[in-house]
Design a protein around this motif. Structure first.
Motif, short mmCIF file in Angstrom:
data_model
loop_
_atom_site.label_atom_id
_atom_site.label_comp_id
_atom_site.label_asym_id
_atom_site.label_seq_id
_atom_site.Cartn_x
_atom_site.Cartn_y
_atom_site.Cartn_z
N GLN A 121 20.91 34.75 -45.99
CA GLN A 121 20.13 33.74 -45.27
C GLN A 121 20.83 32.38 -45.21
OE1 GLN A 121 16.43 33.78 -47.40
NE2 GLN A 121 15.66 35.55 -46.26
N GLN A 122 22.14 32.36 -45.19
CA GLN A 122 22.88 31.11 -45.07
C GLN A 122 23.07 30.78 -43.59
OE1 GLN A 122 26.49 31.02 -47.32
NE2 GLN A 122 25.46 31.56 -49.23
N VAL A 123 22.79 29.54 -43.25
CA VAL A 123 22.91 29.09 -41.87
C VAL A 123 23.67 27.77 -41.84
CG1 VAL A 123 21.62 28.45 -39.79
CG2 VAL A 123 20.66 30.13 -41.36
N ASP A 124 24.63 27.68 -40.94
CA ASP A 124 25.35 26.43 -40.68
C ASP A 124 25.06 26.03 -39.24
OD1 ASP A 124 26.94 25.86 -43.10
OD2 ASP A 124 27.79 27.83 -42.68
N PHE A 125 24.77 24.75 -39.01
CA PHE A 125 24.54 24.24 -37.67
C PHE A 125 24.84 22.75 -37.68
CE2 PHE A 125 20.56 24.15 -39.99
CZ PHE A 125 20.02 22.90 -39.72
N GLU A 126 24.84 22.15 -36.50
CA GLU A 126 25.09 20.72 -36.39
C GLU A 126 23.86 20.02 -35.85
OE1 GLU A 126 28.77 19.31 -34.67
OE2 GLU A 126 29.68 21.28 -35.03
N VAL A 127 23.56 18.87 -36.45
CA VAL A 127 22.50 17.99 -35.97
C VAL A 127 23.20 16.84 -35.26
CG1 VAL A 127 20.63 16.44 -36.63
CG2 VAL A 127 20.91 18.62 -37.80
N MET A 128 22.78 16.58 -34.01
CA MET A 128 23.48 15.58 -33.21
C MET A 128 22.54 14.54 -32.63
SD MET A 128 24.20 17.58 -29.67
CE MET A 128 23.62 16.40 -28.47
N ASP A 129 23.14 13.43 -32.25
CA ASP A 129 22.49 12.41 -31.44
C ASP A 129 23.50 11.98 -30.39
OD1 ASP A 129 24.26 10.77 -32.80
OD2 ASP A 129 22.74 9.68 -33.90
N ALA A 130 23.29 10.88 -29.72
CA ALA A 130 24.18 10.48 -28.63
C ALA A 130 25.59 10.12 -29.11
CB ALA A 130 23.58 9.29 -27.88
N GLN A 131 25.72 9.57 -30.31
CA GLN A 131 27.01 9.10 -30.78
C GLN A 131 27.78 10.10 -31.63
OE1 GLN A 131 24.23 6.91 -31.36
NE2 GLN A 131 24.65 5.82 -29.48
N SER A 132 27.10 10.90 -32.43
CA SER A 132 27.83 11.74 -33.36
C SER A 132 27.00 12.95 -33.78
CB SER A 132 28.22 10.93 -34.60
OG SER A 132 27.07 10.46 -35.26
N SER A 133 27.60 13.78 -34.62
CA SER A 133 26.89 14.94 -35.18
C SER A 133 27.33 15.14 -36.62
CB SER A 133 27.16 16.19 -34.34
OG SER A 133 28.51 16.57 -34.44
N ILE A 134 26.50 15.82 -37.38
CA ILE A 134 26.79 16.13 -38.78
C ILE A 134 26.54 17.61 -38.99
CG2 ILE A 134 26.05 15.78 -41.17
CD1 ILE A 134 25.48 12.91 -40.54
N ARG A 135 27.49 18.27 -39.64
CA ARG A 135 27.33 19.69 -39.95
C ARG A 135 26.35 19.84 -41.10
NH1 ARG A 135 32.48 22.30 -41.72
NH2 ARG A 135 31.46 22.81 -43.66
N VAL A 136 25.44 20.82 -40.97
CA VAL A 136 24.40 21.07 -41.95
C VAL A 136 24.55 22.48 -42.49
CG1 VAL A 136 21.91 21.24 -42.33
CG2 VAL A 136 22.81 19.50 -40.79
N HIS A 137 24.45 22.63 -43.79
CA HIS A 137 24.45 23.95 -44.43
C HIS A 137 23.08 24.14 -45.07
CE1 HIS A 137 25.88 27.48 -46.55
NE2 HIS A 137 25.26 27.00 -47.62
N TYR A 138 22.45 25.28 -44.80
CA TYR A 138 21.12 25.57 -45.32
C TYR A 138 21.05 27.02 -45.74
CZ TYR A 138 16.06 26.32 -45.37
OH TYR A 138 14.78 26.66 -45.74
N GLN A 139 20.42 27.28 -46.88
CA GLN A 139 20.20 28.65 -47.32
C GLN A 139 18.70 28.85 -47.48
OE1 GLN A 139 22.38 29.98 -50.72
NE2 GLN A 139 21.45 31.99 -50.69
N GLY A 140 18.16 29.77 -46.68
CA GLY A 140 16.74 30.05 -46.72
C GLY A 140 16.24 30.47 -45.36
N LEU A 141 14.94 30.68 -45.27
CA LEU A 141 14.34 31.05 -44.00
C LEU A 141 14.12 29.82 -43.14
CD1 LEU A 141 11.65 33.59 -45.26
CD2 LEU A 141 13.78 34.10 -44.07
#
Length: 159
Positions: free
Chosen positions: A75-95
């Motif tokens: 249940q490990q998920v990596d994704f990016e959270v973004m806005d108009a200027q930049s983004s940050i990579r997010v790592h999450y484990q769970g549902l």
């Protein structure tokens, strides 16, 4: 006898005034200390502008970047959270919440690690297609990402 009464009253009023001043100063110090933690979430641009130190716990909010979601084992998920200027990579484990999708608003809670990856322990998604918290919608409008038709968190009128 009237002199003693005035002295007692004056002493009581002085004690009450000093106690009120001490409480006001204490309240002011508490509010000043909590100034940065009262925010509902920080956008990726806010995090970079504030130079958030690794290990600091905060909420990160924005849109899930299209094509950034990667699912792994356990249940490990990596994704990016973004806005108009930049983004940050997010790592999450769970549902993940049922409403979690690319291009949708999300608020994550966790800590930034030393490599710049946000280690989330909580992921929140908006609860239906028509509602977004006013703070999230306002931040997206300021950054030019808002595409909603209805105003955020305003009830619709039914006649």
């Amino acid at each position: 006898m009237t002199r003693k009464i005035r002295t007692r009253k004056t002493r009581r009023l002085t004690i009450i005034a000093v106690a009120g001043c001490v409480l006001a100063v204490a309240l002011g110090l508490v509010l000043y200390a909590m100034n940065d933690t009262i925010v509902f979430f920080n956008s990726p641009a806010d995090v970079q502008a504030k130079n958030v130190a690794p290990g600091t716990r905060f909420r990160l909010g924005g849109l899930v970047k299209e094509g950034s979601v990667r699912r792994s084992d356990n249940q490990q998920v990596d994704f990016e959270v973004m806005d108009a200027q930049s983004s940050i990579r997010v790592h999450y484990q769970g549902l993940l919440p049922d409403l979690f999708r690319e291009g949708q608003g999300v608020v994550t809670e966790g800590r930034l690690d030393s490599s710049g990856v946000f280690r989330a322990d909580t992921v929140l998604a908006k609860h239906d297609e028509n509602y977004m918290p006013r703070e999230v919608a306002d931040a997206l409008k300021r950054q030019g990402h808002w595409q909603g038709e209805a105003k955020a968190s305003e009830p619709t009128q039914q006649n």
